[in-house]
Each structure stands twice: as structure tokens, then as C-alpha cells.
Write an enzyme that holds these catalytic residues in place. Sequence first.
Site, PDB file in Angstrom:
ATOM      1  N   LYS A  41       7.891   9.728  -0.714  1.00  0.00           N
ATOM      2  CA  LYS A  41       6.643   9.665  -1.503  1.00  0.00           C
ATOM      3  C   LYS A  41       5.806  11.100  -2.367  1.00  0.00           C
ATOM      4  O   LYS A  41       6.685  11.729  -1.521  1.00  0.00           O
ATOM      5  CB  LYS A  41       5.851   9.368  -1.139  1.00  0.00           C
ATOM      6  CG  LYS A  41       4.367   7.927  -1.888  1.00  0.00           C
ATOM      7  CD  LYS A  41       4.800   6.823  -2.759  1.00  0.00           C
ATOM      8  CE  LYS A  41       3.997   5.866  -3.745  1.00  0.00           C
ATOM      9  NZ  LYS A  41       4.370   4.383  -4.107  1.00  0.00           N
ATOM     10  N   THR A  50       7.431  -4.934 -12.580  1.00  0.00           N
ATOM     11  CA  THR A  50       6.901  -5.041 -10.925  1.00  0.00           C
ATOM     12  C   THR A  50       6.712  -6.551 -10.955  1.00  0.00           C
ATOM     13  O   THR A  50       6.788  -7.147  -9.716  1.00  0.00           O
ATOM     14  CB  THR A  50       6.004  -4.151 -10.789  1.00  0.00           C
ATOM     15  OG1 THR A  50       6.627  -3.051 -11.100  1.00  0.00           O
ATOM     16  CG2 THR A  50       5.153  -4.005  -9.578  1.00  0.00           C
ATOM     17  N   ALA A  92       0.558  -5.412  -4.459  1.00  0.00           N
ATOM     18  CA  ALA A  92      -0.141  -3.834  -3.890  1.00  0.00           C
ATOM     19  C   ALA A  92       0.510  -3.116  -2.822  1.00  0.00           C
ATOM     20  O   ALA A  92       1.145  -3.894  -1.736  1.00  0.00           O
ATOM     21  CB  ALA A  92      -1.778  -3.760  -3.420  1.00  0.00           C
TER      22      ALA A  92
HETATM   23  N1  LIG Z   1       3.110  -0.913 -11.507  1.00  0.00           N
HETATM   24  C1  LIG Z   1       4.832  -0.703 -10.387  1.00  0.00           C
HETATM   25  O1  LIG Z   1       5.414  -0.028 -10.853  1.00  0.00           O
HETATM   26  C2  LIG Z   1       3.515  -0.597  -9.433  1.00  0.00           C
HETATM   27  C3  LIG Z   1       4.768  -1.319  -8.366  1.00  0.00           C
HETATM   28  C4  LIG Z   1       4.946  -1.651  -7.067  1.00  0.00           C
HETATM   29  C5  LIG Z   1       3.357  -1.418  -6.831  1.00  0.00           C
HETATM   30  N2  LIG Z   1       2.444  -0.999  -7.252  1.00  0.00           N
HETATM   31  C6  LIG Z   1       1.327  -1.388  -6.562  1.00  0.00           C
HETATM   32  O2  LIG Z   1       0.914  -2.292  -7.317  1.00  0.00           O
HETATM   33  C7  LIG Z   1      -0.361  -2.112  -7.872  1.00  0.00           C
HETATM   34  C8  LIG Z   1      -1.521  -1.717  -8.852  1.00  0.00           C
HETATM   35  O3  LIG Z   1      -0.287  -1.452  -9.846  1.00  0.00           O
HETATM   36  P1  LIG Z   1      -0.614  -1.341 -11.861  1.00  0.00           P
HETATM   37  O4  LIG Z   1      -0.001  -0.594 -11.698  1.00  0.00           O
HETATM   38  O5  LIG Z   1      -1.068  -2.545 -12.565  1.00  0.00           O
HETATM   39  O6  LIG Z   1      -2.056  -0.342 -11.093  1.00  0.00           O
HETATM   40  P2  LIG Z   1      -3.300  -0.011 -12.189  1.00  0.00           P
HETATM   41  O7  LIG Z   1      -3.944   1.172 -11.210  1.00  0.00           O
HETATM   42  O8  LIG Z   1      -2.981  -0.525 -13.451  1.00  0.00           O
HETATM   43  O9  LIG Z   1      -3.923  -1.483 -11.425  1.00  0.00           O
HETATM   44  C9  LIG Z   1      -5.495  -1.174 -10.378  1.00  0.00           C
HETATM   45  C10 LIG Z   1      -6.564  -2.244 -10.965  1.00  0.00           C
HETATM   46  O10 LIG Z   1      -6.947  -2.222  -9.879  1.00  0.00           O
HETATM   47  C11 LIG Z   1      -8.611  -2.170  -9.618  1.00  0.00           C
HETATM   48  N3  LIG Z   1      -8.896  -2.284  -7.926  1.00  0.00           N
HETATM   49  C12 LIG Z   1      -9.115  -1.237  -7.851  1.00  0.00           C
HETATM   50  N4  LIG Z   1      -9.695  -0.977  -6.107  1.00  0.00           N
HETATM   51  C13 LIG Z   1     -10.715  -2.517  -6.611  1.00  0.00           C
HETATM   52  C14 LIG Z   1     -10.711  -3.288  -6.052  1.00  0.00           C
HETATM   53  N5  LIG Z   1     -11.377  -3.181  -4.340  1.00  0.00           N
HETATM   54  N6  LIG Z   1     -10.557  -4.712  -6.098  1.00  0.00           N
HETATM   55  C15 LIG Z   1     -10.797  -5.218  -7.499  1.00  0.00           C
HETATM   56  N7  LIG Z   1     -10.270  -4.531  -8.032  1.00  0.00           N
HETATM   57  C16 LIG Z   1     -10.057  -3.219  -7.612  1.00  0.00           C
HETATM   58  C17 LIG Z   1      -8.293  -0.721 -10.482  1.00  0.00           C
HETATM   59  O11 LIG Z   1      -9.503  -1.174 -11.084  1.00  0.00           O
HETATM   60  C18 LIG Z   1      -6.773  -1.404 -11.655  1.00  0.00           C
HETATM   61  O12 LIG Z   1      -8.052  -1.737 -13.049  1.00  0.00           O
HETATM   62  C19 LIG Z   1      -1.559  -0.708  -7.135  1.00  0.00           C
HETATM   63  O13 LIG Z   1      -1.430  -0.304  -5.567  1.00  0.00           O
HETATM   64  C20 LIG Z   1       0.400  -0.127  -6.719  1.00  0.00           C
HETATM   65  O14 LIG Z   1       0.359   1.032  -6.461  1.00  0.00           O
HETATM   66  C21 LIG Z   1       2.227  -0.818  -8.721  1.00  0.00           C
END
Ligand SMILES: NC(=O)c1ccc[n+]([C@@H]2O[C@H](COP(=O)([O-])OP(=O)(O)OC[C@H]3O[C@@H](n4cnc5c(N)ncnc54)[C@H](O)[C@@H]3O)[C@@H](O)[C@H]2O)c1
Length: 352
Positions: free
Chosen positions: A71, A143, A250
Amino acid sequence: MSVQELVVRRGRRSGVTTMVAVHSSTLGPAVGGCRFKVYPRVHDAIDDVLRLSAAMTRKCAVAGLDFGGGKSVVALDAVPTAEQRREILLDHADLIESLGGAYLAGPDVGTGPDDMLVLSERTSHVFCLPEEHGGTGSSSGPTAVGVLAALRAGARAVFGDDGMAGRKVVISGYGSVGAHLATDLAGQGAEVIVSDVDERRLAAAREQGLSLVRPDEVLGIEADVLIPAAVGGVFGPGTEVNAPLVVGPANNQLTGDTVAADLAAKGVLWIPDFVASAGGVVYTLGREAQDLTHEQALARVENLENTTRRILDAASANGTTPLAEADALAEARLTSGAEPRTPSPQEPRTAA
Ligand SMILES: NC(=O)c1ccc[n+]([C@@H]2O[C@H](COP(=O)([O-])OP(=O)(O)OC[C@H]3O[C@@H](n4cnc5c(N)ncnc54)[C@H](O)[C@@H]3O)[C@@H](O)[C@H]2O)c1
């Protein structure tokens, strides 16, 4: 297992501290996303990169990938301007390049394919470039496919079938992955309720006709399925959950591994985040490092349903938690041979 290598460096252009953790290269070069985020202290960023890289080792091992866990983190003390952002990314790219391929960066919270393009100006050890630049772009779609595969296995274990019609599903985080999940599940006839802290995302959810709930009400809602799709650290020892099934993308959802047993004792089936969230890395590396077609890579993502089923079956047979069984699976792969590998200069073929 402790971290194999941690490099922390202040950028010569930007003066911003960035870091890379190679948690394990037992199965291959370490892969993981680049997080671009404001942290109160650099030590908080170090804690984050260590935790997240360890989770990537488990994720790759359980998903059957020949890659290790890594990471990287850009530890901001304030939101940068566009020009500063570019300088920070170039500094970070130099750090990645100096590791000679031991770490391969992709997007994470705060970064996307366009940022990977900037990194690729200084290093070839980067994936998920925009499609028009030969990469596979955002991994959020695959994902989501992986989360849905894990959800099917979980639903069969909890409800006896994987039909989502009429099921009440709460999605915390209507971001890239959350929006994919909401669209798919609503299409299957589920009652989807979403939550977000960002007004723009809430407006987008309203436009989709989805019901909304405040972030502080998410855990209190009685639902069939809870999907954490926002941030980590959602579940601690005393957290009450009102859904029998929890599965989401997440990373690092538990404040500590012992919380898995607490959730199980409360009758909640929690599917380990590093299993449910592996779809993006499985798809991306399948396409970019192994030359799989879209269909072949997607089939590997769908296979997360079988992996999850095996983990849940083992937990049920052994009276353990899915986390214990997923960890055992990861450990078995990590100890089944392999000395730490040094990547060859061309490995893996990146999209750069
Ligand atoms: N995108 C990927 O391919 C991927 C892969 C593995 C893991 N993840 C994990 O999955 C999660 C979502 O990924 P993503 O790409 O959709 O991220 P993203 O940033 O597009 O979406 C996350 C959303 O969560 C919202 N948010 C933040 N804090 C919050 C809270 N306390 N309550 C409610 N909403 C809240 C943000 O405003 C945002 O809209 C992240 O934790 C990321 O690390 C993503």
C-alpha cells in the site's frame, strides 16, 4: 506477520511526506492502492499504510493471486492545489520507482486512473491507467461484482437462498462501488437505502429514486443486509448491528480482529472485507498482468462466490468465524512454499 519493508520519504518537489509499505512479497510483487488523504499526523498515515498493506497480503492470498500485499500513502496536511497535487504525485512516483518493482501502485481513496497516469510519467510500476492509455481504468465495477458474488454466498448461508427481491439492504457510502451495488440490487428488486456524508452523492442517490438515511442511523436500521462501502473502522467491540448479514467493500471494517467473534456472538454473519473486496484487484491484475480477456477476468471475480462459500462452510463446520477461516486460507497459501520473491524487471507487464 510484520511488515517486510516500509519506506517514508519527504518529496523533493513538494515537501510532502509519502510512503510505501511492502507488507509481503512471499507470493509475488506487492500490489495495493495509493491513498491520497489529509492526516492529522504523519504517524496516523504510517498506521494506515501498515494496516492496509497487511490487509492486501490477506486479500491477494485468499483470492489466489500470485502477488503480495502493499500500500502507499500520501500524507497530506492540507488539500493541495492542482499544481501541488501533480508535484506530490511525481515525488511519490519517484519513491515507487526507487523500489524497483517491489511495489505496484493502483488507485485507492483519493486517487483514480488519471492520477495513475501522472505516476506513470516517472514509473512503470503502476496499474489501472485510463482505458484510452491502455489500462483498465477504475476498478470499482469489478469490485462491486465481487461484493455481489460474496453477498450471494452469504445470503444462501443466512436466508437459505440468494434472491434479493424484497430484501432490505442498507448501503453505507454511495461512492463508486456503492452506486454500482445500489443499481444492481435495486434492479434485482431489493429495497435499497443508502447513506453518504457528501451532499452531491446524496443528490445523485435521490435522482436514482433511492431512499436515504443519515450516516449516524445506518447501524440502527433493521435490515436484511448491511453493506459498508465507505470507510474502515465501522465495527468495534460494542457495536450493535441490526442486520444478520454484513458484506461490503470497505477495507479494514473491524477495529480489531476480535470483533469478528463479537459479531458472530450477536448472530451477525460478517464476511471478511478482504474477501468481499477482492474483485477489483483480481480483475485488474488478471487483465493487466496476466493478459486475460474481460470475460476471463470477470469469471475469476465471480469465483469469489465459491471462495466465500468455502470459507463460510468451514466456519460453520469448525465452529469458528469466517475471519478465522479466511485467515487460515491466506496463511496456508503464504506458507505453502515460496521464499520472498524478487520481481524480474518486466514483472508484471503494466499498462504503462
Ligand atoms: N474502488 C475499488 O475498486 C475498491 C476496491 C477495494 C476496496 N475498496 C474500498 O471500498 C470503499 C468504497 O470505495 P469507493 O471506490 O466506492 O470509494 P469512494 O470514495 O468513491 O466512495 C466512498 C463514499 O463514502 C462516502 N463516505 C465517507 N464517509 C462516510 C460515512 N461516514 N458515512 C457514509 N458515507 C461516507 C464518501 O462521501 C463517498 O461517496 C472504500 O473503503 C475503498 O477503500 C474500493
